[in-house]
Design an enzyme around this catalytic site. Structure first.
Site, PDB file in Angstrom:
ATOM      1  N   LEU A 211       0.810  -1.228   0.000  1.00  0.00           N
ATOM      2  CA  LEU A 211       0.000   0.000   0.000  1.00  0.00           C
ATOM      3  C   LEU A 211       0.844   1.280   0.000  1.00  0.00           C
ATOM      4  CD1 LEU A 211      -2.954   1.044   0.209  1.00  0.00           C
ATOM      5  CD2 LEU A 211      -2.592   1.200   2.673  1.00  0.00           C
ATOM      6  N   ASP A 212       0.564   2.161  -0.916  1.00  0.00           N
ATOM      7  CA  ASP A 212       1.230   3.464  -1.015  1.00  0.00           C
ATOM      8  C   ASP A 212       2.736   3.354  -1.236  1.00  0.00           C
ATOM      9  OD1 ASP A 212      -1.233   4.668  -0.634  1.00  0.00           O
ATOM     10  OD2 ASP A 212      -0.960   4.924   1.513  1.00  0.00           O
TER      11      ASP A 212
END
Lengths: 294, 294, 294, 294
Positions: free
Chosen positions: B237-238
């Protein structure tokens, strides 16, 4: 952008007042009333009511008409209002420039920039001494007529070196220490003893890329913007309150060395602004945040 | 800044060639030789020899003179040179616009911006469908004549919802998914199945402020610049490779809500550029980094 | 952003080739073919097909493998291709740094910045001499070990002063003159005799605010952005081809003096980039415009 | 950056006070005294003592405690102080949003951006009508539920068209006209009749590139930065007081059409900020300059 301070001021003529207190009705009226009684004209006034904390912050730049006034008298005149509103406050006579001890290691771009600004009259500080763990910039310091102290640091000598630094701060009556690419980490004790008095320039857009080699980290992560962060030093490395950041677009073609080269401009500019704002009493330190009346 | 692609192109007339291979002498000469034989004129050519990886990357925008040429023929003509230099390469016929499925939740600024750009001819993509876990933008989608699919997501229905999304990708023959402030996290499986085909906009200057509420995080940390990051989605994530970032100076007076308001402009611009560059085959994905021939 | 040149290079090893010619099919193939024959590896190549003019422009950064090669040999090897394509071209051996004579009046920020960059190895030029119509920066020049020539200028002595300047250019074998806030206007004759060899920094975003006191003009007009422009000098004052501009947001609170103070940073940065790009043969001068392969 | 106004306010609760007067001691104390008497809390206060003109300018954002207060009462309470200090002043009840008539021709990016902001609650204005000399955006207007008036303009019909515009302003009780890429020049009479009430977006960094085709002019001059300027309209074309400018770096590769495409983002952002600041009574118009309490 700011309204800048005069290059020089006669003692007892120009003041900066800074106030922080719980926000409530009547503060501005009360403070401006005292200033009116003291024959002060407001040259500039900035305020910030922080809805998050419930605090009110004020910075006034004042000029005294009639005869000069000792700062202690302004202080005393404010005392009743300060008590009523539970104010933290300070009055600064602008004829007195902060004395800033500058520390540097082997990259001189920030040091060179600061010294040029001081010499050309655009940065209202005194630099009573330069301290370095290397000899590289003795010549530059001496050419500018600033005493240079070589204080080498190894793991073993660090406590002694820090004592020497403390002695130099005392000897030169330094208000502030500026770490202008000084590559040693100061001890937690020293940081704690000088809260809000040490300014560092870190070569990343904090909180990204803390610690070592931020330009290499930035390259590896493939960011499209790099920056520099001037902040107060606390015991928590690279976590101190941010005063200023500068930044620029970059692209995939730039190696870590090229990022570092572009970053030098950003570091010098962000640090110079932070030092000026600090010297002009524009920075209010509040927990992890700063209020900058720039 | 780029040289932009034509609003429309006849099939078999304009091509973009992208090449990545180990760097060695003779690549440009060999590739340009093939193109010369194929009566191709180079409208634009950009290259990057990555000293870190030893790889060479090339993007050529070509126009065919004489009769139109199927993309497969260009492909075939390149095959011997590609084999000799161990190239990964792709030839794209510019008459075919990428089909981009856009996903959104309850903030529509990026969606509105993308649709306006497509409609006014400044973004060379097709949007065959909009998918949302809310109903808010059905009206906007329909006004633009784009099918709108409401796919609600709860913890329990997430696998089914993702299957529905996969079906919609297939049904609409979408090349790319753009998460235009879509506030659900895609499963690791889905991310892994569509590598380099999902673009997200995150509302911070990554790697700062990953995860939830980045504007609140930025406010609490007291940064002086905020930004937005368009990146390819990976299972991490990210952490996906950054395509583009936009950024702006902010100050202590701005609340998290005000940072969010300013940030919306940055998000829309960063995402629009990332989508255009992706659609124009300007982005080379390489590990955690991108090379952007903008 | 650029890929920078090496701090030093052995003679006959690294070259920059610049080419301008009518655009047609086959140029890149032909040039890269010659380079291949000469055992040259392309480190970087940038090109621009100018649709407006029909011209093609190329800059290649090359490294020679095997024994060193005199620049004349590279030149000769290119001659047949150059003739075929009607090329203007030049081959530069990167072991030879441009010799830049710097002129200054009474504001030293650009001079100080250039000298610091040269000394710290980030600007690949030689500064054989500094010329000024004032004595202010003799000390700075001498501290950097650069000969300083005081050439005062009055209306009556201007022709003699310009002759002295021409003599100094010859004596120091200067390729380029950089006007680093030199406040005298050069004669049309001198400008015409050194086309593309004189770089000036003007303290506005040209074409706004030509002529005297641009920061005062900017203040009176109430603009919200100021800037600085580095350009080649032509006989037409402040109308020469722009190489680089830098700029920053300002507001109503800033007096002309404060605009000037902020502007100094912009002037120093824009000029430093322009000088570097010029020194690295990245600037193609074409009528009133420049192509910058940065 | 600003502290933004509430999305909605109850009548008689929140006010903005703006004051301009000759600068002298005691203004802030006197004004804050009146506000204290009226049970007003200062949420935000910004001031500017203009050393050039000798004028003092103040903007206060106030909230009334206790029962609501008609704006006329605040007005009346201030009258004695206003007389004493020779103030121009205005009190605005924030429950009343400015009514902005938007005009457009055939490029809709600014219109689309303004309407989206109004609809999503981030721009505190009412748009009672859209007026255009073309039919292109009737659909967009109607989709947003805003009346659309087609008022064609030819040389012959211009006086009649302007009369029609004046009638629409009256009919819709518009405070302000925003020219959101409206490509007709308003008559000097109309401009003179609505001073400080018409805002235009010009697609250059004024004063550069006034008049027609500014992106083509920018391309021909070879500038490295383009921009957009939101300004009050006066009878003197493109010479009105600047409210806001936005800007971005460009390079030689961009054609006039590509500059125009990038410029659209700048135009929309500069115009939106100018309209918001105008609507929030942050802009003080003073001769050719504006003071923006942003």
């Amino acid at each position: 952008m700011h309204q800048s301070l005069p290059a020089s001021a006669e003692s007892g003529r120009e003041f900066v007042l800074t106030v922080s207190c719980p926000d409530r009705r009547g503060i501005v009226h009360a403070v401006s009333g005292v200033m009116l009684e003291q024959s002060m004209t407001i040259l500039d006034s900035q305020q910030f009511a922080d809805a998050t904390s419930g605090e009110f912050h004020l910075r006034m730049h004042l000029v005294r008409e009639g005869r000069a006034l000792p700062v202690a008298d302004v202080d005393a005149a404010l005392a009743p209002v300060a008590a009523e509103f539970a104010m933290e406050y300070a009055v600064h006579d602008l004829s007195r420039r902060p004395r800033v001890l500058v520390m540097v290691s082997q990259q001189g771009h920030c040091l060179n920039d600061l010294l040029f600004r001081v010499e050309s009259g655009s940065l209202p500080i005194e630099v009573p001494a330069i301290v370095s763990n290397h000899e590289d910039f003795r010549g530059l310091a001496e050419w500018h007529g600033v005493p240079f102290h070589h204080v080498p640091v190894t793991r073993d000598t660090k406590p002694a070196a820090e004592q020497q630094l403390r002695d130099l701060v005392a000897e030169h009556r330094a208000d502030t220490i500026v770490l202008a690419r000084y590559m040693q980490i100061l001890s937690a004790d020293l940081c704690a003893d000088l809260p809000g008095r040490i300014i560092n320039i870190h070569h990343s857009l904090l909180p990204s890329f803390k610690g070592a080699k931020p330009y290499t980290q930035a390259h590896d992560r493939g960011v499209k913007v790099i920056g520099a962060t001037a902040h107060y030093v606390t015991a928590d490395l690279d976590e101190g309150p941010i005063i200023e950041q500068d930044f620029r677009r970059v692209d995939h073609r730039m190696s870590p060395a090229q990022l570092a080269s572009v970053g030098q401009e950003l570091e010098a500019m962000a640090l110079a602004r932070a030092v000026r704002w600090h010297a002009e009493h524009r920075v209010v330190l509040r927990g992890r945040r700063t209020i900058v009346f720039d």
